[in-house]
Design an enzyme around this catalytic site. Sequence first.
Site, PDB file in Angstrom:
ATOM      1  N   SER A 117       0.830  -1.198   0.000  1.00 55.14           N
ATOM      2  CA  SER A 117       0.000   0.000   0.000  1.00 55.14           C
ATOM      3  C   SER A 117       0.868   1.252   0.000  1.00 55.14           C
ATOM      4  CB  SER A 117      -0.897  -0.017   1.246  1.00 55.14           C
ATOM      5  OG  SER A 117      -1.773   1.075   1.227  1.00 55.14           O
ATOM      6  N   ASP A 118       0.272   2.349  -0.451  1.00 57.40           N
ATOM      7  CA  ASP A 118       0.953   3.633  -0.377  1.00 57.40           C
ATOM      8  C   ASP A 118      -0.085   4.730  -0.165  1.00 57.40           C
ATOM      9  OD1 ASP A 118       3.735   4.887  -0.746  1.00 57.40           O
ATOM     10  OD2 ASP A 118       2.411   6.207  -1.886  1.00 57.40           O
ATOM     11  N   THR A 119       0.301   5.743   0.603  1.00 54.81           N
ATOM     12  CA  THR A 119      -0.580   6.880   0.892  1.00 54.81           C
ATOM     13  C   THR A 119       0.197   8.173   0.695  1.00 54.81           C
ATOM     14  OG1 THR A 119      -1.851   5.614   2.515  1.00 54.81           O
ATOM     15  CG2 THR A 119      -1.996   8.003   2.674  1.00 54.81           C
ATOM     16  N   SER A 155      -3.551   3.782  -2.180  1.00 54.06           N
ATOM     17  CA  SER A 155      -3.745   2.674  -3.113  1.00 54.06           C
ATOM     18  C   SER A 155      -3.239   1.405  -2.451  1.00 54.06           C
ATOM     19  CB  SER A 155      -2.995   2.914  -4.419  1.00 54.06           C
ATOM     20  OG  SER A 155      -3.544   4.009  -5.116  1.00 54.06           O
TER      21      SER A 155
END
Length: 192
Positions: A75-77, A112
């Site tokens: 995930s990445d934010t 995502s």
Amino acid sequence: MLKEKLKNYHLILASKSPRRQQFFKDLNLDFTIQLKEVEEIYPKELKGTEITEFLADLKSKAFTNLSDKDLLITSDTIVWLENEALGKPKDEADAFKMLQSLSGKKHEVISSISIKTNNFQKIISDVTSVYFKEISDEEINYYIKNYKPFDKAGAYGIQEWIGFIAIDKIEGSYFNVVGLPVHKLYDALMKL
């Protein structure tokens, strides 16, 4: 329910974020944490969700030896403010600059998630609008000194003191701002 759905998988969470790890525990999932160092560099022409999707996928590509039972979650934010991505601050000065730039403005928190097996990958994204009231330099310094938000995109955690005093409203998922759009992850995993 979800635990039963995933019983034939070995669930791997590739995140050192304590908040993401807690979400998986709160979903009552059996999982292991595996970390691989990835240089989070993306093409400069990418915007918004393109960035987080690229980085979630990039993190998943570091795992080259998945078994047939492995189900990998990366995930990445980012915080997206005025057409610019704010990642994690480098130091106190960088954190101060980020928080000062958020003061009195609306920004978006974009996350995502890559869900990947040996023969399948799905990337899902979520966007939440966050409205900050004006915050003083004194409030910013207090927050940085006491909460050290260096592992957080945009240099803040909505679940911490700054969230209590600075956020006027949000539109979208609160949990996405914390670091993972849990509702979307749950739906995607239930459809496997």
